[in-house]
Design a protein around this motif. Structure first.
Motif, PDB file in Angstrom:
ATOM      1  N   LEU A 193       0.859  -1.171   0.000  1.00 25.85           N
ATOM      2  CA  LEU A 193       0.000   0.000   0.000  1.00 25.85           C
ATOM      3  C   LEU A 193       0.902   1.230   0.000  1.00 25.85           C
ATOM      4  CD1 LEU A 193      -3.216   0.530   2.064  1.00 25.85           C
ATOM      5  CD2 LEU A 193      -1.498   2.319   1.992  1.00 25.85           C
ATOM      6  N   THR A 194       0.643   2.150  -0.922  1.00 29.93           N
ATOM      7  CA  THR A 194       1.449   3.364  -1.050  1.00 29.93           C
ATOM      8  C   THR A 194       0.553   4.584  -0.921  1.00 29.93           C
ATOM      9  OG1 THR A 194       2.974   2.229  -2.544  1.00 29.93           O
ATOM     10  CG2 THR A 194       3.069   4.632  -2.497  1.00 29.93           C
ATOM     11  N   ASP A 195       0.873   5.467   0.003  1.00 33.14           N
ATOM     12  CA  ASP A 195       0.125   6.705   0.204  1.00 33.14           C
ATOM     13  C   ASP A 195       0.929   7.894  -0.311  1.00 33.14           C
ATOM     14  OD1 ASP A 195      -2.276   5.961   1.212  1.00 33.14           O
ATOM     15  OD2 ASP A 195      -1.790   6.321   3.314  1.00 33.14           O
ATOM     16  N   GLY A 196       0.226   8.867  -0.903  1.00 35.34           N
ATOM     17  CA  GLY A 196       0.847  10.142  -1.231  1.00 35.34           C
ATOM     18  C   GLY A 196       0.871  11.049  -0.015  1.00 35.34           C
TER      19      GLY A 196
ATOM     20  N   LYS B  76      14.863  19.853   5.047  1.00 32.21           N
ATOM     21  CA  LYS B  76      13.619  19.241   4.554  1.00 32.21           C
ATOM     22  C   LYS B  76      13.872  18.234   3.424  1.00 32.21           C
ATOM     23  CE  LYS B  76      10.447  23.027   5.751  1.00 32.21           C
ATOM     24  NZ  LYS B  76      11.424  23.871   6.462  1.00 32.21           N
ATOM     25  N   PHE B  77      14.888  17.420   3.575  1.00 30.78           N
ATOM     26  CA  PHE B  77      15.128  16.382   2.563  1.00 30.78           C
ATOM     27  C   PHE B  77      13.970  15.387   2.557  1.00 30.78           C
ATOM     28  CE2 PHE B  77      16.752  14.480   6.424  1.00 30.78           C
ATOM     29  CZ  PHE B  77      16.457  13.131   6.303  1.00 30.78           C
ATOM     30  N   GLN B  78      13.718  14.815   1.379  1.00 28.12           N
ATOM     31  CA  GLN B  78      12.654  13.824   1.260  1.00 28.12           C
ATOM     32  C   GLN B  78      13.236  12.412   1.380  1.00 28.12           C
ATOM     33  OE1 GLN B  78      13.242  15.728  -1.759  1.00 28.12           O
ATOM     34  NE2 GLN B  78      11.898  17.447  -1.372  1.00 28.12           N
ATOM     35  N   TYR B  79      12.458  11.518   1.960  1.00 28.65           N
ATOM     36  CA  TYR B  79      12.894  10.127   2.048  1.00 28.65           C
ATOM     37  C   TYR B  79      11.671   9.217   1.996  1.00 28.65           C
ATOM     38  CZ  TYR B  79      11.327  10.318   6.906  1.00 28.65           C
ATOM     39  OH  TYR B  79      10.560  10.451   8.029  1.00 28.65           O
ATOM     40  N   ASN B  80      11.891   7.986   1.583  1.00 30.89           N
ATOM     41  CA  ASN B  80      10.831   6.989   1.515  1.00 30.89           C
ATOM     42  C   ASN B  80      10.880   6.107   2.750  1.00 30.89           C
ATOM     43  OD1 ASN B  80       9.721   7.654  -1.037  1.00 30.89           O
ATOM     44  ND2 ASN B  80      11.495   6.714  -2.024  1.00 30.89           N
ATOM     45  N   SER B  81       9.712   5.868   3.323  1.00 35.42           N
ATOM     46  CA  SER B  81       9.604   5.026   4.509  1.00 35.42           C
ATOM     47  C   SER B  81       8.776   3.786   4.166  1.00 35.42           C
ATOM     48  CB  SER B  81       8.925   5.792   5.643  1.00 35.42           C
ATOM     49  OG  SER B  81       8.615   4.929   6.722  1.00 35.42           O
TER      50      SER B  81
ATOM     51  N   PHE C 141       4.148   2.112   2.201  1.00 35.83           N
ATOM     52  CA  PHE C 141       5.146   3.044   1.680  1.00 35.83           C
ATOM     53  C   PHE C 141       4.592   4.470   1.725  1.00 35.83           C
ATOM     54  CE2 PHE C 141       6.060  -1.027  -0.247  1.00 35.83           C
ATOM     55  CZ  PHE C 141       7.440  -1.100  -0.251  1.00 35.83           C
ATOM     56  N   LYS C 142       5.409   5.391   2.193  1.00 38.12           N
ATOM     57  CA  LYS C 142       5.030   6.793   2.194  1.00 38.12           C
ATOM     58  C   LYS C 142       6.294   7.643   2.266  1.00 38.12           C
ATOM     59  CE  LYS C 142       1.748  10.058   4.271  1.00 38.12           C
ATOM     60  NZ  LYS C 142       0.672  10.243   5.266  1.00 38.12           N
ATOM     61  N   ALA C 143       6.263   8.808   1.608  1.00 41.45           N
ATOM     62  CA  ALA C 143       7.400   9.730   1.625  1.00 41.45           C
ATOM     63  C   ALA C 143       7.157  10.836   2.642  1.00 41.45           C
ATOM     64  CB  ALA C 143       7.619  10.322   0.242  1.00 41.45           C
ATOM     65  N   TYR C 144       8.237  11.273   3.290  1.00 44.29           N
ATOM     66  CA  TYR C 144       8.163  12.321   4.294  1.00 44.29           C
ATOM     67  C   TYR C 144       9.313  13.308   4.084  1.00 44.29           C
ATOM     68  CZ  TYR C 144       5.185   8.953   6.803  1.00 44.29           C
ATOM     69  OH  TYR C 144       4.204   8.068   7.145  1.00 44.29           O
ATOM     70  N   ASN C 145       9.192  14.457   4.745  1.00 43.72           N
ATOM     71  CA  ASN C 145      10.314  15.387   4.856  1.00 43.72           C
ATOM     72  C   ASN C 145      11.106  15.083   6.117  1.00 43.72           C
ATOM     73  OD1 ASN C 145       8.324  17.790   3.353  1.00 43.72           O
ATOM     74  ND2 ASN C 145      10.427  17.466   2.649  1.00 43.72           N
ATOM     75  N   GLY C 146      12.410  14.945   5.968  1.00 44.13           N
ATOM     76  CA  GLY C 146      13.272  14.873   7.135  1.00 44.13           C
ATOM     77  C   GLY C 146      13.548  16.273   7.655  1.00 44.13           C
ATOM     78  N   ASP C 147      14.190  16.354   8.808  1.00 44.80           N
ATOM     79  CA  ASP C 147      14.476  17.659   9.405  1.00 44.80           C
ATOM     80  C   ASP C 147      15.713  18.293   8.765  1.00 44.80           C
ATOM     81  OD1 ASP C 147      12.321  17.312  11.168  1.00 44.80           O
ATOM     82  OD2 ASP C 147      13.584  16.143  12.530  1.00 44.80           O
TER      83      ASP C 147
END
Length: 943
Positions: free
Chosen positions: A718-721, A758-763, A784-790
């Motif tokens: 399952l992948t969320d935007g 605010k780097f992006q990464y996949n979790s 699966f979901k992408a987030y902004n890191g600090d």
């Protein structure tokens, strides 16, 4: 409204440029003049990156990739034009320039007898020579690979050629290099350009970076890896940019090259074949334009192979305390064997026509087309042991409720890219105007159907859950007993992805002096409209078998009792596979036996859809000053992005049934200010120090931004935007020292530091059922979901050495060495975790190459090493997915039969190195993929 705003921005910037360009044109037209021409070798071939200067002044330029140069804003009088090119004897030419004249002066260089001390100049050395000269005279930090240098290695596509350079790591698809990452950053932080403008990516997951296995290396003139961006380049590239340059005709003499070859792929015991052809010539020489008014070049490439891969993967691990002492371990719940056979066809073609109306006005039109087709059959076997009903005793993990799956996938993928550009330049007295329009269109079309057979509850056991070849077995032989399996589910995973980028740009360059120092001021504007659209056609569906159990038994659809006994490099056997043709024919001939799930079809189609539009208006100002030894370049770039995303928000109940599908739209904008300062200092004649402070940003991937949810039933993913994702922003510091050697070599060391906010990464995590509303319907699925890191900090050191050992005695003079090494270290904060390694960052990457040339014979060995890096972040170190370190050994040899005809042979991945990923610890396998080696041999003809 948005279009009118864009138009207003563009018209305002153009008005400023035109007004500046018009200043004092009539007066200057009567006084100043220009000197232009082409730097060529003894055969009339272009010499790119030559240093062309007016003797006794600081005024100078570098020749372009076609060998052209232009010295502007010169008062009438006599001048001495000096040309320096490593590997050639320096030349001084006396010229007389009249008021208002554009003097055309081609300069022919002769190879130096000192530089190589009698060594025969081969294609290897010629390519190295061109690349180093362009790199030496660049204002910024970059590496250049000329067409000749690309031919040094047995690389078929652009990604594989780029992997030989410092700081470059690649991802693989179907055994070939496909995607590129620079300096330990994610792939989306690198812009992929053709002739200076970005290609839109069309990967399934909406990544911005284009797949480079699509583009054959043979249709290009050169490639540039730009590591410090100047203000006149797009700013949305934290890592840098890769610019692919198409060829332009360079000589009045016709130039023809033809390559024909064939080979063998060991894994599937099949053949491969390749053919390349290119032709170029200039026409219409006059006194004013001795190199001709018209240039035409055409190149084409064709490659076909039958390849594949073997894979074992265990991509679902769950934690459990099996022995009651609170010592929990991770257990593999889903183990899969994958056997894929594939027919891959790649084609590329490019045509460039350039025309000079006068010595100061010219246009260039280019059309480039690339396509990559993959027709694959994939056989997959799965064993599932749910952790909840698995026990451990006497060293054995046991369940009575295991499941077996036997699947076949029929898939066709069509990937294509077309690029058109029309560029021009002219002189208005001392002011140079250049600009162009560009269109790139990319399309990816997949037609795929997976047919699945499944068992009921069966007993399964595992004795060892560590290692690269774990297997679940049982007394019922679930792996091979066809009577246990029944026709179950068909999932048609059809989709299309379309990317477009339409660009218009205009630049103005104004030369002037500060005291005795030459300088120029440059400004420009650009508008571009980027779009990326993904959707599923109506042919998408999910169907369940509802016919009689006996009719649907795998006994009626058995393939080979042993598909591949040498599976996974002879480590285990695959066993029974499904008969693809019988399975597919049965489905289409017996529609009444299958029930299509209308809810799942609509969910699949609606959740997959997005249509993303991004309109960018950019302007910049920059100034370059050349002192005696010091060059300073500084400026400011401003980019405004207007975003408009459409998608559908799909809601489901706890049982997975559709409750609503609502169109959603997201609009916002942001502006980035990007200061830039670069310096270059000649420490000695062949020693250069460079430094840069620059700012850049990188937009999130399209798919990661849209508010959608994509569910795969068979894959259980399952992948969320995440529409709240922000662009990453970076401050970059770069420093390098380069020593160019008299025998056409280089020794260089560089350091870089990137401060990324605010780097992006996949979790990825396994759903427990509590993560979001209705998550219980997907318990156990990979999420699966992408987030902004600090914050992320990336530091690296690059060391590069190329040298021809011409100082050695006798026949040893023909030895050449090529080596580079990059060390990268990062610290990132994300998911409440600190001091993480930035996803995509490998600590170590390296290349080594040794070649030997004697009397037309060349033998070369090449070693490429990519260190381990995190590909996906979990919730902690134990749940991160790590791509393991990998090296690859290639060899190639050639013999020049005549001046025009050469035979060659190549071998790739000779040691059959797999690509391995693991789950947190090396003992927990995630994927292990083998491609085996391939070989080719053929003829090259040059005229």
């Amino acid at each position: 409204m948005k279009k009118s705003i864009l138009k207003s921005y563009l018209m305002w910037i153009l008005a400023v440029i035109i007004s500046v360009a018009g200043i004092s044109v009539p007066a200057h037209a009567q006084t100043v003049g220009n000197i232009r021409g082409k730097v060529i070798d003894e055969q009339g071939g272009a010499l790119p990156g030559a240093s062309v200067k007016i003797k006794g002044t600081n005024k100078g330029v570098s020749s372009s990739t076609t060998g052209d140069f232009q010295l502007n804003d010169l008062q009438p009088g006599n001048y001495v034009v000096t040309v320096f090119y490593m590997g050639y004897s320096p030349v001084e030419t006396n010229v007389e320039l009249k008021a208002g004249q554009t003097l055309v002066q081609n300069i022919r260089l002769v190879a130096s007898s000192v530089a190589l001390k009698g060594v025969t100049v081969s294609g290897v050395i010629e390519g190295q020579q061109k690349a180093l000269n362009q790199q030496r005279n660049a204002d910024n930090i970059k590496q250049v690979i000329s067409a000749d240098l690309m031919g040094r290695f047995p690389d078929l596509n652009v990604a594989e050629s780029l992997q030989r350079l410092p700081g470059v790591t690649i991802g693989r698809e179907q055994g070939e290099g496909s995607t590129v990452q620079l300096r330990g950053t994610p792939g989306g932080y690198t812009n992929i350009n053709i002739n200076g403008e970005q290609i839109m990516g069309t990967q399934e997951l909406g990544q911005r970076n284009a797949q480079l296995d699509l583009i054959p290396a043979n249709v290009l003139a050169s490639m540039e890896v730009i590591k410090t961006l100047t203000p006149d380049l797009d700013g949305d590239a934290i890592a840098g940019a890769i610019n692919l340059k198409t060829p332009t005709a360079i000589s009045l003499k016709p130039q023809l090259s033809v390559d024909l070859g064939g080979g063998y792929n060991k894994l599937r015991n099949n053949s491969n074949g390749i053919g390349n052809i290119s032709f170029g010539r200039r026409y219409g020489a006059t006194d004013d334009m001795p190199n001709g008014k018209l240039g035409v070049t055409v190149s084409g490439s064709y490659y076909k192979t039958n390849n594949g891969y073997d894979e074992i993967n265990a991509q679902a691990w769950q934690k459990k305390d099996f022995i009651g002492n609170k010592d929990s371990i991770y257990f593999p719940t889903d183990i899969r064997l994958v056997y894929l056979e594939n027919e891959r066809t790649r084609m590329g073609a490019t045509t460039t026509i350039d025309y000079s109306f006068s010595p100061t006005t010219s246009i260039v039109a280019n059309l480039t087309f690339n396509s990559l087709d993959n027709d694959a059959t994939r056989y997959r076997k799965r064993t599932r042991m749910q952790t909840a009903n698995t026990t451990f005793a006497n060293g054995v993990y046991t369940t009575t409720r295991g499941r077996g799956y036997n699947e076949v996938l029929d898939r066709q993928m069509r990937n294509s890219n077309i690029n058109f550009s029309l560029e021009g330049e002219t002189m208005l007295s001392k002011v140079k105007l250049d600009g162009g329009i560009f269109l790139t269109a990319s399309n990816f079309d997949q037609r795929a159907a997976a047919f699945n057979y499944i068992t009921g509850n069966v007993p399964l056991t595992i004795t060892d859950i560590s290692g690269d070849y774990i297997q679940a077995t049982g007394s019922t032989d679930a792996k091979n007993n066809a009577a246990l399996y029944n026709y179950n589910t068909i999932e048609a995973n059809d989709f299309k992805t379309q990317g477009r980028n339409v660009v218009a740009r205009l630049n103005l360059t104004y030369p002037y002096k500060i005291g005795d120092n030459d300088a120029y001021f440059k400004m420009g504007a650009k508008v571009k409209r980027m779009s990326n659209k993904r959707f599923r056609p109506s042919s998408t569906f999910v169907a369940n078998y509802s016919g009689p159990a006996g009719v649907g038994s795998l006994n009626n659809f058995k393939g080979n009792s042993e598909l591949d006994a040498d599976f996974l490099d002879n480590n285990i056997n695959f066993g029974l596979n499904v008969d693809k043709d019988a399975t597919i024919d049965f489905f289409y001939n017996n529609p009444s036996y299958f029930t299509q799930n209308a809810d799942q079809k609509k969910i699949s189609i609606d959740a997959y859809f997005y249509d993303a539009q991004e309109n960018v208006v950019a302007g910049y100002l920059m100034n370059r000053i050349q002192f005696k030894r010091l060059m300073l370049l500084g400026g400011l770039r401003v980019e405004r992005t207007d975003v408009d995303y459409d998608a559908k928000l799909v809601n489901q109940d706890k049982d997975g049934f559709l409750t609503s599908s609502v169109p959603v739209n997201s609009k916002y904008n942001y502006t980035k200010y990007l200061p830039n300062l670069q310096g270059k200092y000649d420490l000695a004649k062949n020693t250069v120090a460079r430094g840069a402070v620059s700012f850049g940003y990188s937009r999130p991937n399209f798919n990661d931004l849209v508010p959608s949810r994509v569910v795969s039933i068979l894959a259980q993913t399952l992948t969320d935007g995440n529409p709240d994702l922000k662009p990453a922003f970076a401050t970059n510091y770069d420093l390098s020292i380069e020593q160019y050697l008299s025998n056409l070599g280089i020794l260089s060391v560089g350091a870089f530091y990137k401060h990324i906010d605010k780097f992006q990464y996949n979790s990825v995590i396994n759903l427990t059922g509590t993560e979001f509303p209705d998550a219980a319907a997907y318990k156990g699925y990979q999420y699966f979901k992408a987030y902004n890191g600090d914050l992320a900090k990336v530091f690296g050191v690059e060391v590069n050495a190329q040298t021809n050992l011409t100082f050695l005695p006798g026949i040893l003079k023909g030895i050449s060495l090529y080596a580079n090494y990059t060390y990268t270290h990062s610290r990132a904060d994300a998911l409440g975790r600190t001091k993480l390694r930035l996803p995509g960052q490998a600590d170590h990457t390296a290349n080594g190459s040794v070649s030997y040339t004697l009397k037309g014979f060349t033998l070369q060995g090449n070693l490429n090493y990519n260190g381990a890096y995190t590909s996906t972040l979990g919730t902690d170190d134990a749940t991160d997915v790590i791509r393991a370190a990998r090296y690859q050994l290639d060899v190639n040899a050639s013999y020049r039969i005549t001046k025009k005809l050469t035979i060659y042979a190549e071998g790739v991945n000779l040691t059959n190195q797999p690509q391995v990923e693991y789950f947190g610890e090396r003992s927990r396998i995630f994927t292990n993929t083998f491609y085996d080696f391939s070989a080719r041999a053929g003829l090259k003809y040059r005229y």
